[in-house]
Write a protein that holds these residues in place. Structure first.
Motif, PDB file in Angstrom:
ATOM      1  N   ALA A  42      -5.011  22.827  45.842  1.00 55.36           N
ATOM      2  CA  ALA A  42      -5.699  21.895  44.939  1.00 55.36           C
ATOM      3  C   ALA A  42      -6.109  22.589  43.649  1.00 55.36           C
ATOM      4  CB  ALA A  42      -6.916  21.294  45.639  1.00 55.36           C
ATOM      5  N   SER A  43      -6.544  23.845  43.756  1.00 53.81           N
ATOM      6  CA  SER A  43      -6.956  24.569  42.547  1.00 53.81           C
ATOM      7  C   SER A  43      -5.772  24.816  41.621  1.00 53.81           C
ATOM      8  CB  SER A  43      -7.625  25.892  42.931  1.00 53.81           C
ATOM      9  OG  SER A  43      -6.683  26.856  43.373  1.00 53.81           O
ATOM     10  N   ILE A  44      -4.597  25.075  42.202  1.00 53.03           N
ATOM     11  CA  ILE A  44      -3.396  25.289  41.386  1.00 53.03           C
ATOM     12  C   ILE A  44      -2.987  23.978  40.703  1.00 53.03           C
ATOM     13  CG2 ILE A  44      -0.973  25.954  41.445  1.00 53.03           C
ATOM     14  CD1 ILE A  44      -1.678  27.789  43.827  1.00 53.03           C
ATOM     15  N   ILE A  45      -3.036  22.884  41.451  1.00 61.75           N
ATOM     16  CA  ILE A  45      -2.744  21.562  40.885  1.00 61.75           C
ATOM     17  C   ILE A  45      -3.708  21.249  39.747  1.00 61.75           C
ATOM     18  CG2 ILE A  45      -2.723  19.081  41.374  1.00 61.75           C
ATOM     19  CD1 ILE A  45      -1.908  19.874  44.283  1.00 61.75           C
ATOM     20  N   GLU A  46      -4.985  21.554  39.967  1.00 66.48           N
ATOM     21  CA  GLU A  46      -6.013  21.296  38.949  1.00 66.48           C
ATOM     22  C   GLU A  46      -5.679  21.999  37.643  1.00 66.48           C
ATOM     23  OE1 GLU A  46      -8.654  19.220  37.572  1.00 66.48           O
ATOM     24  OE2 GLU A  46      -9.190  19.372  39.691  1.00 66.48           O
ATOM     25  N   LYS A  47      -5.195  23.230  37.726  1.00 66.44           N
ATOM     26  CA  LYS A  47      -4.881  24.006  36.525  1.00 66.44           C
ATOM     27  C   LYS A  47      -3.545  23.600  35.904  1.00 66.44           C
ATOM     28  CE  LYS A  47      -7.064  26.746  35.007  1.00 66.44           C
ATOM     29  NZ  LYS A  47      -8.152  26.628  34.009  1.00 66.44           N
ATOM     30  N   GLU A  72      -0.263  13.983  42.319  1.00 66.00           N
ATOM     31  CA  GLU A  72       0.452  13.877  43.592  1.00 66.00           C
ATOM     32  C   GLU A  72       1.914  14.302  43.457  1.00 66.00           C
ATOM     33  OE1 GLU A  72      -1.599  11.600  42.471  1.00 66.00           O
ATOM     34  OE2 GLU A  72      -2.979  10.949  44.049  1.00 66.00           O
ATOM     35  N   ARG A  73       2.481  14.075  42.279  1.00 65.76           N
ATOM     36  CA  ARG A  73       3.880  14.441  42.061  1.00 65.76           C
ATOM     37  C   ARG A  73       4.027  15.967  41.998  1.00 65.76           C
ATOM     38  NH1 ARG A  73       7.724  11.721  37.361  1.00 65.76           N
ATOM     39  NH2 ARG A  73       9.745  12.451  38.206  1.00 65.76           N
ATOM     40  N   ILE A  74       3.124  16.615  41.286  1.00 59.59           N
ATOM     41  CA  ILE A  74       3.138  18.080  41.226  1.00 59.59           C
ATOM     42  C   ILE A  74       2.887  18.661  42.610  1.00 59.59           C
ATOM     43  CG2 ILE A  74       1.771  20.052  40.418  1.00 59.59           C
ATOM     44  CD1 ILE A  74       1.729  18.748  37.669  1.00 59.59           C
ATOM     45  N   ALA A  75       1.965  18.029  43.353  1.00 67.90           N
ATOM     46  CA  ALA A  75       1.723  18.466  44.733  1.00 67.90           C
ATOM     47  C   ALA A  75       3.004  18.369  45.556  1.00 67.90           C
ATOM     48  CB  ALA A  75       0.618  17.630  45.364  1.00 67.90           C
ATOM     49  N   GLY A  76       3.761  17.282  45.338  1.00 64.40           N
ATOM     50  CA  GLY A  76       5.014  17.095  46.058  1.00 64.40           C
ATOM     51  C   GLY A  76       6.009  18.212  45.769  1.00 64.40           C
ATOM     52  N   VAL A  77       6.084  18.624  44.506  1.00 69.32           N
ATOM     53  CA  VAL A  77       6.984  19.723  44.131  1.00 69.32           C
ATOM     54  C   VAL A  77       6.562  21.015  44.829  1.00 69.32           C
ATOM     55  CG1 VAL A  77       7.766  21.202  42.234  1.00 69.32           C
ATOM     56  CG2 VAL A  77       7.606  18.718  41.905  1.00 69.32           C
ATOM     57  N   PHE A  78       5.277  21.331  44.769  1.00 72.38           N
ATOM     58  CA  PHE A  78       4.795  22.574  45.370  1.00 72.38           C
ATOM     59  C   PHE A  78       4.984  22.576  46.890  1.00 72.38           C
ATOM     60  CE2 PHE A  78       1.747  23.344  41.622  1.00 72.38           C
ATOM     61  CZ  PHE A  78       2.668  24.186  41.000  1.00 72.38           C
ATOM     62  N   VAL A  79       4.725  21.452  47.527  1.00 70.37           N
ATOM     63  CA  VAL A  79       4.913  21.348  48.969  1.00 70.37           C
ATOM     64  C   VAL A  79       6.383  21.555  49.326  1.00 70.37           C
ATOM     65  CG1 VAL A  79       4.934  19.690  50.886  1.00 70.37           C
ATOM     66  CG2 VAL A  79       2.857  20.006  49.523  1.00 70.37           C
ATOM     67  N   ASN A  80       7.277  20.965  48.553  1.00 71.85           N
ATOM     68  CA  ASN A  80       8.713  21.169  48.782  1.00 71.85           C
ATOM     69  C   ASN A  80       9.082  22.644  48.681  1.00 71.85           C
ATOM     70  OD1 ASN A  80       9.141  18.445  49.137  1.00 71.85           O
ATOM     71  ND2 ASN A  80       9.898  18.084  47.059  1.00 71.85           N
ATOM     72  N   ALA A 106      -4.731  15.051  46.090  1.00 78.53           N
ATOM     73  CA  ALA A 106      -3.312  15.214  45.789  1.00 78.53           C
ATOM     74  C   ALA A 106      -2.682  16.275  46.680  1.00 78.53           C
ATOM     75  CB  ALA A 106      -3.129  15.585  44.321  1.00 78.53           C
ATOM     76  N   ALA A 107      -3.384  17.388  46.867  1.00 78.30           N
ATOM     77  CA  ALA A 107      -2.850  18.462  47.711  1.00 78.30           C
ATOM     78  C   ALA A 107      -2.623  17.990  49.135  1.00 78.30           C
ATOM     79  CB  ALA A 107      -3.804  19.652  47.692  1.00 78.30           C
ATOM     80  N   LEU A 108      -3.442  17.066  49.585  1.00 80.46           N
ATOM     81  CA  LEU A 108      -3.359  16.583  50.973  1.00 80.46           C
ATOM     82  C   LEU A 108      -2.562  15.287  51.103  1.00 80.46           C
ATOM     83  CD1 LEU A 108      -7.035  17.374  51.974  1.00 80.46           C
ATOM     84  CD2 LEU A 108      -4.985  18.502  52.831  1.00 80.46           C
ATOM     85  N   ASN A 109      -2.163  14.740  49.967  1.00 80.98           N
ATOM     86  CA  ASN A 109      -1.364  13.502  49.966  1.00 80.98           C
ATOM     87  C   ASN A 109      -0.275  13.596  48.910  1.00 80.98           C
ATOM     88  OD1 ASN A 109      -3.027  11.466  51.817  1.00 80.98           O
ATOM     89  ND2 ASN A 109      -4.488  12.645  50.595  1.00 80.98           N
ATOM     90  N   PRO A 110       0.609  14.602  49.022  1.00 77.69           N
ATOM     91  CA  PRO A 110       1.641  14.785  48.000  1.00 77.69           C
ATOM     92  C   PRO A 110       2.628  13.628  47.973  1.00 77.69           C
ATOM     93  CG  PRO A 110       2.084  16.153  49.918  1.00 77.69           C
ATOM     94  CD  PRO A 110       0.713  15.585  50.123  1.00 77.69           C
ATOM     95  N   LEU A 111       3.179  13.383  46.792  1.00 81.20           N
ATOM     96  CA  LEU A 111       4.181  12.330  46.634  1.00 81.20           C
ATOM     97  C   LEU A 111       5.478  12.757  47.311  1.00 81.20           C
ATOM     98  CD1 LEU A 111       4.733   9.599  45.078  1.00 81.20           C
ATOM     99  CD2 LEU A 111       5.794  11.060  43.328  1.00 81.20           C
ATOM    100  N   PRO A 112       6.062  11.921  48.184  1.00 72.32           N
ATOM    101  CA  PRO A 112       7.365  12.254  48.760  1.00 72.32           C
ATOM    102  C   PRO A 112       8.414  12.295  47.643  1.00 72.32           C
ATOM    103  CG  PRO A 112       6.295  10.498  50.005  1.00 72.32           C
ATOM    104  CD  PRO A 112       5.515  10.669  48.737  1.00 72.32           C
TER     105      PRO A 112
END
Length: 318
Positions: free
Chosen positions: A191-196, A205-213, A273-279
């Motif tokens: 979440a901190s990385i997404i925030e920055k 959520e889209r950026i979270a999806g990329v990082f999770v992938n 967002a970190a816990l609900n990333p976009l597929p």
């Protein structure tokens, strides 16, 4: 009776006050001392009427220590009614998302109405002793906190810490299944990385999806804010190629997986967002220079976007 009404009129005269003013009452201070204080500050001209009223209304003389806000239009009776009520002036401090613990500490220290006790650093050390990462980074919830004058900095920190604990656990319990985190703390780091990376609500959520992938594929995250955090005080505003190659515990161009601690204080929205990333199938994104990003599925497409949006820019982006 004529004399009494005259004194009552004196007590009910508005304070000589053109704008709000703070009045601090010390512990052990009595009504006579407060009357002198009002006189010395030229808020009232004559306190005799107030003295009589306080004799007739002794409940107003049961003053409580604290800092109170006097407003234009108030009279002396209003003042004593206020300080007998104990309704102190509420101050506020806004702890902004995306800042680091060191930034927050400085903000707390500089606030004129917050007290920095001698054992502040000891209390902080005790608080973080059993925390993952042995650091407060990421553990305080960005929000506006209200307090009365004299509140200690550690009290505000503890409130922000407890608020983050509650928020993180609530969102962790409601998270998507099969995320590549082994703990809520790892989600906090993400979440901190997404925030920055973005301030745009429509991109989190889209950026979270990329990082999770990328985590799932064991790809390096390759995110500039982690490089900057690892550089620390040496960062001068520009990321150079050598910075991307310099090994630090936080340089995600070098290390795989997440950083050892969060790199900032993330907001509720970033944690969500970190816990609900976009597929998504996307693995890359690059800044367009206007606050938004271009997202790509393939390295070939990403490289085209880099040439389009980052041409002639000094900063090297992923």
């Amino acid at each position: 009776m004529t004399g009494f009404y005259y004194l009552k009129q004196q007590a009910e005269k508005p304070l000589q006050l053109a704008e709000p003013k703070l009045l601090s009452i010390q512990k052990g201070q009595f009504s006579n001392s407060i009357l002198r204080q009002l006189e010395q500050q030229k808020l009232v001209k004559n306190t005799l009427g107030l003295k009589v009223i306080l004799k007739l209304m002794p409940e107003l003389a049961k003053v409580k220590a604290g800092t109170y806000e006097l407003l234009p239009g108030m009279n002396g009776i209003d003042v004593f009614r206020l300080i007998a009520s104990g309704k102190e002036k509420q101050f506020a401090i806004t702890l902004i998302e995306g800042l680091r613990w060191r930034d927050w500490r400085e903000q707390l220290v500089k606030n004129p109405h917050i007290t920095l006790s001698e054992n502040f650093d000891e209390n902080i050390a005790r608080l973080i002793h059993d925390l993952p990462g042995n650091s407060l980074e990421g553990w305080l919830l960005p929000d506006t906190y209200h307090f009365v004058a004299g509140t200690t900095a550690f009290t505000v920190v503890k409130r922000a810490y407890q608020a983050m604990q509650g928020e993180l656990q609530t969102l962790w319990q409601a998270r998507q299944h099969n995320l590549p985190y082994i703990s809520a703390y790892e989600a906090l780091i993400m979440a901190s990385i997404i925030e920055k990376e973005t301030a745009r609500a429509d991109e989190r959520e889209r950026i979270a999806g990329v990082f999770v992938n990328r985590l799932r594929l064991n790809m390096r995250l390759q995110t500039d804010p982690t490089v900057i955090y690892g550089i620390g005080d040496m960062f001068d505003g520009d990321i150079r190629r050598k910075d991307l190659r310099t090994a630090t515990p936080y340089n995600t161009y070098v290390i795989r997986g997440l950083t050892p601690t969060p790199i900032a204080m993330p907001s509720r929205l970033a944690i969500f967002a970190a816990l609900n990333p976009l597929p998504t199938e996307e693995l890359y994104f690059v800044s367009k220079g206007d606050g938004s990003h271009h997202f790509s599925d393939t390295l070939q497409e990403h490289n085209r976007a880099v040439r389009e949006y980052q041409l002639n820019r000094k900063s090297v982006n992923k």
